[in-house]
Design a protein around this motif. Sequence first.
Motif, PDB file in Angstrom:
ATOM      1  N   VAL A 204      30.086 -49.971 -15.118  1.00 16.77           N
ATOM      2  CA  VAL A 204      30.530 -51.341 -14.555  1.00 16.77           C
ATOM      3  C   VAL A 204      28.962 -52.135 -13.627  1.00 16.77           C
ATOM      4  N   LEU A 205      28.401 -51.137 -13.023  1.00 15.74           N
ATOM      5  CA  LEU A 205      27.630 -51.713 -12.168  1.00 15.74           C
ATOM      6  C   LEU A 205      26.213 -52.135 -13.302  1.00 15.74           C
ATOM      7  N   ALA A 206      25.895 -51.331 -14.627  1.00 19.96           N
ATOM      8  CA  ALA A 206      24.944 -51.414 -15.514  1.00 19.96           C
ATOM      9  C   ALA A 206      25.067 -52.491 -15.911  1.00 19.96           C
ATOM     10  N   GLY A 207      26.327 -52.264 -16.711  1.00 17.67           N
ATOM     11  CA  GLY A 207      26.309 -53.739 -17.258  1.00 17.67           C
ATOM     12  C   GLY A 207      27.133 -55.258 -16.418  1.00 17.67           C
ATOM     13  N   ALA A 208      27.151 -55.166 -15.697  1.00 17.24           N
ATOM     14  CA  ALA A 208      27.073 -55.826 -14.874  1.00 17.24           C
ATOM     15  C   ALA A 208      25.723 -56.504 -14.241  1.00 17.24           C
ATOM     16  N   ILE A 209      25.138 -56.123 -13.979  1.00 17.41           N
ATOM     17  CA  ILE A 209      23.349 -55.832 -13.775  1.00 17.41           C
ATOM     18  C   ILE A 209      22.733 -56.653 -15.117  1.00 17.41           C
ATOM     19  N   ALA A 210      23.102 -56.807 -15.786  1.00 15.61           N
ATOM     20  CA  ALA A 210      22.342 -56.925 -17.955  1.00 15.61           C
ATOM     21  C   ALA A 210      23.128 -58.862 -17.594  1.00 15.61           C
TER      22      ALA A 210
END
Length: 747
Positions: free
Chosen positions: A411-417
């Motif tokens: 979730v963190l990676a997707g949200a950052i992207a």
Amino acid sequence: MTGREDLMLGFRLAVGGGRGSIVRLVLSTVGIGLAVAILLIGASAGTVKENRDQRAFAAYVRSEPIPGVAPLIYGATTTDFRGQVIALLHLRPTGPGSPIPPGVDRLPAPGEVFLSPKLDELVASDTSGLLRPRLPGRPVGLIAAETTLNPNDLVAYVGTDALRDGRTIYGFGAEPGFDDVIENGILMLLLLGLFLLLTPVFIFVGTVSRLGGAARDRRLAALRLAGSSLRQLRRITAAESLVGAAAGLVAGAALFLFVRGSVANFQVFRFGVYPKDLTPSWPLVVLIVLVVPALTVATAWAAQRHTVVEPLGVVRETAPPKRRLWWRLLPVLAGIALIAPDLGVASGLGRVALIAGAVLLMLGIPALLPWLLERVVSRIKGGPPSFQLAIRRLRSDSGTPSRVVAGLCVVLAGAIALQSLLAGQAALEADHQDATAGRITVHADGSVADQAIAAVRAVPGAADFQAMRSMLVDANRVDSALVAFAVADCATIEAATTTTGCRDGDVFADPLLIHKGQSVKFTDDDKREHPWTVPATPRPLAKKPSGLVESLGLHVLATPAAAAGVDLAAASVTVSLRGTTGNPDFVELVRNSVAPYSGQVTVAAYTGKRATDEARMFDDARNILLGGALFVLLLAGVSLLVLAQEQVRERRRALGALSATGVPVRVIVRSLMWQNGIPLLLGIVIATATGIAVAALGKRLFWDGLYIDWAAVGLLAAAAVAVVLLVTASTLPSVRSAAKAENLRTE
């Protein structure tokens, strides 16, 4: 025992195994129920789109002539009221057979309006009396519910007999194949975001299914001593897991129905859904009903793959097999291979490749994190006692915490992207901060310009006027394109540009566009031509960012003396002004003053950073995805909490032994914080790097530069750290209870 008896025994152990069994059943029900509710909402995406398309199709106006149908003159305008957009659809029939818009059974007569339910509520709740004068008629009825595109739409059908420059239409309703109104890039990002937010749900289901693993193993050892075979133990384990899964399915369905009943009050960047829209397709419902129990059973069986249940006890492998790296790199490499080539986001193949590549990169996180955590903790030495206890625990079992953290990191990676992609697009779409902050701009067509501007000047508190009369100019260009021309006094020109020393008689333009002595032709709103000879050598036109000149797209600016002899009576007028009374509803007073000229006058208020509709859409999408990421972060926190509580229960004898040997409780609590925090901190680093990599590879969706939303990155990372601290603090009572000497007693 027969297979049926094995299943019944597993059921009895799940619901009648004492207080511990009830606690585990409640936790499993809550966790799986939350996951099921989220899955049911995700499974409704197809129905939401289909129903929205049907409503959009029904409201689509058709201009193709239909024999025997008297056309309808149709004009659409908007007005704002305290930040809410109200759509006014002006309707003038040309005969008794004119088409009727959806939601009403007749056309409104001149002076009548039909209101959407939400607009009717807004009018009734407006105690200021500022909104009702904005409605060009008397309300005579409501537009039927669930016929407007969104539940909260503010729409009025206005009857008129004086509509000018309207569109001639012959019916409502689009043919099949009408394109969706959502822009492909936004839709693609939101679909990717939906996948990323759903991924941790499955990880959470798997985590909940592992609750009570040690206690279950002890019970199975007792059954093994009583003569049960390994196959029977697997059936008993499956039955225990299915009880929690079934209870979770029921709880999830109840939670979904509760959300469905209140979904009409929820709005996402001005898009909303009706309760009937939130209906999952039956194939997906069946799939959820089958997959969730199957996942819980498979996870429970997988948890025992390194455990040997024998009649005299439970034996666990103390040295888990070393994790291999090569297969964990495959999804990452495959994702880069799909995203790196520029296949074009306009094509179906390009969109599929981009989404699939991003998904594979995200799946690389849960694949790489356990291997990386294992390598990191194996090389850490020294530190305070609490740190060493956590490292020792992670070395013996790094897989369980890494699985929970992996879902959070996806979730963190997707949200950052996604935040970075949307931030870049919003930055391009939004205008700059400038002197227009706090100003109101009124644009009036030439036919009503003098009356409308006079009405605006009469509003109490209106001051600091800047006015321009604009028309189009045929400058005899090679490409035959018309250029925008305006006339304004020197005070307005100096306020709207960086020009100084303006004198009446000056002309401002690109010298390559026009020159002194050139003969050009004006074209006003009435399509009448006016000849004009450029009287002076043009001075450079230096626009201010987002100033009045830039907002009108002007190419030529002349002072009144320079435009002498040109008939400007039919030219449109744009006026910028400020309010001096401090009345927060000053802009509403301005809008009411020009309400009689609806459709021919527009009013815009700028209170700081001006943004286009597209920029607001991107900003809203960012907020929705950030909210979803924080919600799933909370879900991961629940997973960590359940895991931490279960570990305390399973290790109460070990914690009691530590306390008996003199280890303070605060050291044990700090060790739990390190045990949860080390995988999380490592995961945040991986998620940040992955998110930036996805944003860098996918930036060609909209622009060439790379924008990183560091504020969102910091917020998500801080929220993740806060979750670890809260989870650790919540285990303090359990740790104090477990660290008692009586936990060392045995029979």
